[in-house]
Write a protein that holds these residues in place. Structure first.
Motif, PDB file in Angstrom:
ATOM      1  N   TRP A 199       0.852  -1.229   0.039  1.00  0.00           N
ATOM      2  CA  TRP A 199       0.009  -0.223   0.074  1.00  0.00           C
ATOM      3  C   TRP A 199       0.832   1.264  -0.101  1.00  0.00           C
ATOM      4  O   TRP A 199       0.350   2.447  -0.616  1.00  0.00           O
ATOM      5  CB  TRP A 199      -1.135  -0.072   1.288  1.00  0.00           C
ATOM      6  N   ASP A 200       2.065   1.165   0.700  1.00  0.00           N
ATOM      7  CA  ASP A 200       2.745   2.407   0.440  1.00  0.00           C
ATOM      8  C   ASP A 200       3.194   2.782  -0.932  1.00  0.00           C
ATOM      9  O   ASP A 200       3.263   3.849  -1.270  1.00  0.00           O
ATOM     10  CB  ASP A 200       4.280   2.198   1.214  1.00  0.00           C
ATOM     11  N   MET A 201       3.636   1.576  -1.683  1.00  0.00           N
ATOM     12  CA  MET A 201       3.944   2.037  -3.132  1.00  0.00           C
ATOM     13  C   MET A 201       2.601   2.424  -4.069  1.00  0.00           C
ATOM     14  O   MET A 201       2.796   3.260  -4.888  1.00  0.00           O
ATOM     15  CB  MET A 201       4.439   0.766  -4.002  1.00  0.00           C
ATOM     16  N   ALA A 202       1.611   1.810  -3.559  1.00  0.00           N
ATOM     17  CA  ALA A 202       0.393   2.456  -4.236  1.00  0.00           C
ATOM     18  C   ALA A 202      -0.052   3.726  -3.800  1.00  0.00           C
ATOM     19  O   ALA A 202      -0.568   4.734  -4.766  1.00  0.00           O
ATOM     20  CB  ALA A 202      -0.679   1.593  -3.752  1.00  0.00           C
ATOM     21  N   TRP A 203       0.221   4.164  -2.798  1.00  0.00           N
ATOM     22  CA  TRP A 203       0.143   5.537  -2.111  1.00  0.00           C
ATOM     23  C   TRP A 203       0.995   6.480  -3.096  1.00  0.00           C
ATOM     24  O   TRP A 203       0.779   7.540  -3.773  1.00  0.00           O
ATOM     25  CB  TRP A 203       0.325   5.842  -0.845  1.00  0.00           C
ATOM     26  N   GLN A 204       2.254   6.112  -3.261  1.00  0.00           N
ATOM     27  CA  GLN A 204       3.217   6.982  -3.899  1.00  0.00           C
ATOM     28  C   GLN A 204       2.878   6.913  -5.505  1.00  0.00           C
ATOM     29  O   GLN A 204       2.867   7.982  -6.045  1.00  0.00           O
ATOM     30  CB  GLN A 204       4.529   6.283  -3.905  1.00  0.00           C
ATOM     31  N   LYS A 205       2.216   5.986  -5.893  1.00  0.00           N
ATOM     32  CA  LYS A 205       1.802   5.910  -7.430  1.00  0.00           C
ATOM     33  C   LYS A 205       0.698   6.645  -7.767  1.00  0.00           C
ATOM     34  O   LYS A 205       0.535   7.572  -8.537  1.00  0.00           O
ATOM     35  CB  LYS A 205       1.537   4.493  -8.026  1.00  0.00           C
ATOM     36  N   TRP A 206      -0.202   6.626  -6.619  1.00  0.00           N
ATOM     37  CA  TRP A 206      -1.369   7.903  -6.750  1.00  0.00           C
ATOM     38  C   TRP A 206      -0.916   9.182  -6.634  1.00  0.00           C
ATOM     39  O   TRP A 206      -1.516  10.041  -7.624  1.00  0.00           O
ATOM     40  CB  TRP A 206      -2.433   7.312  -5.626  1.00  0.00           C
ATOM     41  N   MET A 207       0.029   9.517  -5.782  1.00  0.00           N
ATOM     42  CA  MET A 207       0.333  10.848  -5.688  1.00  0.00           C
ATOM     43  C   MET A 207       0.974  11.560  -7.167  1.00  0.00           C
ATOM     44  O   MET A 207       1.013  12.534  -7.377  1.00  0.00           O
ATOM     45  CB  MET A 207       1.338  10.945  -4.372  1.00  0.00           C
ATOM     46  N   LEU A 208       1.817  10.438  -7.551  1.00  0.00           N
ATOM     47  CA  LEU A 208       2.354  10.958  -8.778  1.00  0.00           C
ATOM     48  C   LEU A 208       1.533  11.116 -10.035  1.00  0.00           C
ATOM     49  O   LEU A 208       1.754  11.885 -11.046  1.00  0.00           O
ATOM     50  CB  LEU A 208       3.528   9.644  -9.283  1.00  0.00           C
ATOM     51  N   GLN A 209       0.510  10.345  -9.870  1.00  0.00           N
ATOM     52  CA  GLN A 209      -0.448  10.229 -10.976  1.00  0.00           C
ATOM     53  C   GLN A 209      -1.480  11.827 -10.802  1.00  0.00           C
ATOM     54  O   GLN A 209      -1.951  12.433 -11.802  1.00  0.00           O
ATOM     55  CB  GLN A 209      -1.397   9.103 -11.143  1.00  0.00           C
ATOM     56  N   ALA A 210      -1.487  12.045  -9.532  1.00  0.00           N
ATOM     57  CA  ALA A 210      -2.258  13.169  -9.305  1.00  0.00           C
ATOM     58  C   ALA A 210      -1.553  14.424  -9.746  1.00  0.00           C
ATOM     59  O   ALA A 210      -1.992  15.359 -10.295  1.00  0.00           O
ATOM     60  CB  ALA A 210      -2.492  13.438  -7.618  1.00  0.00           C
ATOM     61  N   GLU A 211      -0.282  14.432  -9.625  1.00  0.00           N
ATOM     62  CA  GLU A 211       0.582  15.375  -9.960  1.00  0.00           C
ATOM     63  C   GLU A 211       0.516  15.542 -11.630  1.00  0.00           C
ATOM     64  O   GLU A 211       0.595  16.702 -12.127  1.00  0.00           O
ATOM     65  CB  GLU A 211       2.153  15.342  -9.596  1.00  0.00           C
ATOM     66  N   ASP A 212       0.629  14.467 -12.140  1.00  0.00           N
ATOM     67  CA  ASP A 212       0.430  14.319 -13.888  1.00  0.00           C
ATOM     68  C   ASP A 212      -0.841  14.834 -14.400  1.00  0.00           C
ATOM     69  O   ASP A 212      -0.883  15.438 -15.390  1.00  0.00           O
ATOM     70  CB  ASP A 212       0.798  13.003 -14.319  1.00  0.00           C
ATOM     71  N   GLN A 213      -1.780  14.822 -13.642  1.00  0.00           N
ATOM     72  CA  GLN A 213      -3.279  15.278 -13.771  1.00  0.00           C
ATOM     73  C   GLN A 213      -3.262  16.726 -13.624  1.00  0.00           C
ATOM     74  O   GLN A 213      -4.358  17.380 -14.393  1.00  0.00           O
ATOM     75  CB  GLN A 213      -4.183  14.493 -13.067  1.00  0.00           C
ATOM     76  N   LEU A 214      -2.639  17.498 -13.178  1.00  0.00           N
ATOM     77  CA  LEU A 214      -2.837  18.786 -12.933  1.00  0.00           C
ATOM     78  C   LEU A 214      -2.509  19.444 -14.691  1.00  0.00           C
ATOM     79  O   LEU A 214      -1.683  18.822 -15.520  1.00  0.00           O
ATOM     80  CB  LEU A 214      -1.575  19.269 -12.139  1.00  0.00           C
TER      81      LEU A 214
END
Length: 335
Positions: A268-283
Motif C-alpha cells: 500500500w505504500d507503493m500504491a500511495w506513491q503511485k497515486w500521488m505521482l498520477q495526481a501531479e501528472d493530472q494537473l
C-alpha cells in the motif's frame, strides 16, 4: 584415502566456549579438524611433532599446552596410552550420520578405536544420535560413564614419549573418500544455508523451525492506515503542487470503498506513491513556470490579450513582441 577438504563454518566465532579459548587453543582446534587423516568418527592419532611444524613459531611444548587447554574445555578427548585423540561431537556436527552410505563408514571408524575412554565418549554420542553401538560399547565402555576419568596428557608429560606413528591414517574413510569436518561449535545447517545460533559442545541442537513463507496475496487498505514519516519525507522531496492532505483523503476513501480484485494491493505504500505521482501528472500542463489559462465555460470567456500577456512567461512575451515588430515592418514595406 585421506580427506581433501574440510568445512569450517563462520558460526564458530559466535560460540562463547570457543571464544573463551586462547589464540593457540583456537588455532590448534582448527588444525585438528582439518587434518587429512581425521577419521569419519573424528579420531586422530597423536602427531605432536608433525603438528608443531605447521607454523614456524609453534613448538611441541606449545602443542601440548594447547591440547591440555582443549581437553579441559571438553573440546577433545586425549588418550596418552593409546596415542589417540577424539574431536568431541564431530559425528554430530559433521551431519553425515543421517546418510545411509555414510553411517557404515562412521561405525566402522569407531569400531577401530583402541582407546576405551574414546570408545566410551563415542558410545554416548552414538546413543544420542540413534546410531548402533555394536562393536563400540565394549564392556569397559559400557560400564563407565562418559564423565569418568580417562588417560590424558599429564601436565609435564615429555613430548618425546609420544610415538609419531600415524596408525589410523585413512583407516575409516577409504570407502567413500572425503570426510567433511565440523567441530562441536557448529550446528547442522538448514537448506537455506543461513547460520543458526550455535549450542555448546555438549548440548544437542534443537530442530530449527521452518521460516514462515511470505504471503504473495494482496490485502485491502487497513482502516487505520496512514502515510508513514518515510512517505511524508518522500512527498516533501517531490514538491507536489496539490494539497497533499486532501489528496491523501481521496486516496483512502477511494480504496476503502472499492470492491473487486483491484481493491487489494501487495504494497500500500507503493500504491500511495503511485497515486500521488498520477495526481501531479493530472494537473494542467505547465509552460514557462506558469499554468496555462484554461477557460471554465465557452468561447465567450476566452482570456483577453491583457490576461494572456499577464499569464505568459518573460520568454513568451519577448517572442510575442518580436513577432509583432516583424509584422509592423512587413505592413510598411507593402504600403
Amino acid at each position: 584415502m585421506s580427506r581433501r577438504y574440510a568445512n569450517i563454518l563462520t558460526a564458530i566465532w559466535r560460540n562463547d566456549d570457543f571464544r573463551a579459548l586462547t589464540g593457540g587453543g583456537q588455532r590448534l582446534f582448527l588444525l585438528l579438524c582439518t587434518q587429512p587423516d581425521i577419521s569419519a568418527a573424528g579420531v586422530l592419532s597423536l602427531n605432536i611433532k608433525r603438528w608443531s611444524r605447521c607454523a614456524k613459531d609453534t613448538t611441541p611444548q606449545s602443542i601440548v599446552k594447547d591440547l591440555q587447554e582443549l581437553e579441559a574445555g571438553r573440546f577433545i578427548v586425549v588418550d596418552g596410552d593409546t596415542e589417540e585423540l577424539l574431536v568431541r561431537s564431530f559425528v554430530r556436527w559433521d551431519n553425515g550420520y543421517g546418510n545411509p552410505k555414510r553411517r557404515p563408514v562412521i561405525i566402522r571408524a569407531a569400531q577401530e578405536v583402541e582407546s576405551a575412554a574414546i570408545r566410551r565418549s563415542l558410545t554416548s554420542e552414538f546413543n544420542r544420535l540413534g546410531l548402533p553401538v555394536e562393536g563400540v560399547d565394549d564392556s569397559l565402555s559400557a560400564s563407565l560413564p562418559d564423565s569418568a576419568p580417562r588417560p590424558s596428557l599429564p601436565p609435564q608429560q615429555p613430548v618425546e614419549s609420544f610415538s609419531q606413528v600415524n596408525s589410523l591414517s585413512g583407516s575409516a574413510s577409504a570407502s567413500d573418500g572425503v570426510v567433511v569436518s565440523q567441530g562441536p561449535y557448529v550446528s547442522p545447517q538448514p537448506s537455506n544455508h543461513n547460520p543458526q545460533t550455535q549450542p555448546s559442545a555438549e548440548t544437542p541442537a534443537a530442530p530449527s523451525a521452518p521460516a514462515p513463507a511470505k504471503s504473495k496475496r494482496g490485502t485491502r487498505l487497513p482502516e487505520d492506515w496512514k502515510p508513514t514519516q518515510r512517505l511524508h519525507g518522500w512527498a516533501a522531496g517531490k514538491h507536489f503542487s496539490f494539497d497533499l492532505d486532501r489528496e491523501n483523503e481521496k486516496f483512502c476513501l477511494h480504496w476503502w470503498s472499492a470492491t473487486g480484485k483491484g481493491a487489494t494491493k501487495l504494497n500500500w505504500d507503493m500504491a500511495w506513491q503511485k497515486w500521488m505521482l498520477q495526481a501531479e501528472d493530472q494537473l494542467p500542463a505547465r509552460r514557462g513556470g506558469h499554468l496555462r489559462p484554461v477557460p471554465s465555460r465557452g468561447k465567450d470567456l476566452a482570456p483577453t490579450a491583457g490576461d494572456l500577456a499577464s499569464s505568459q512567461s518573460p520568454a513568451d512575451r519577448g517572442m510575442a513582441a518580436a513577432l509583432d515588430l516583424a509584422a509592423r515592418f512587413k505592413d510598411r514595406s507593402v504600403s
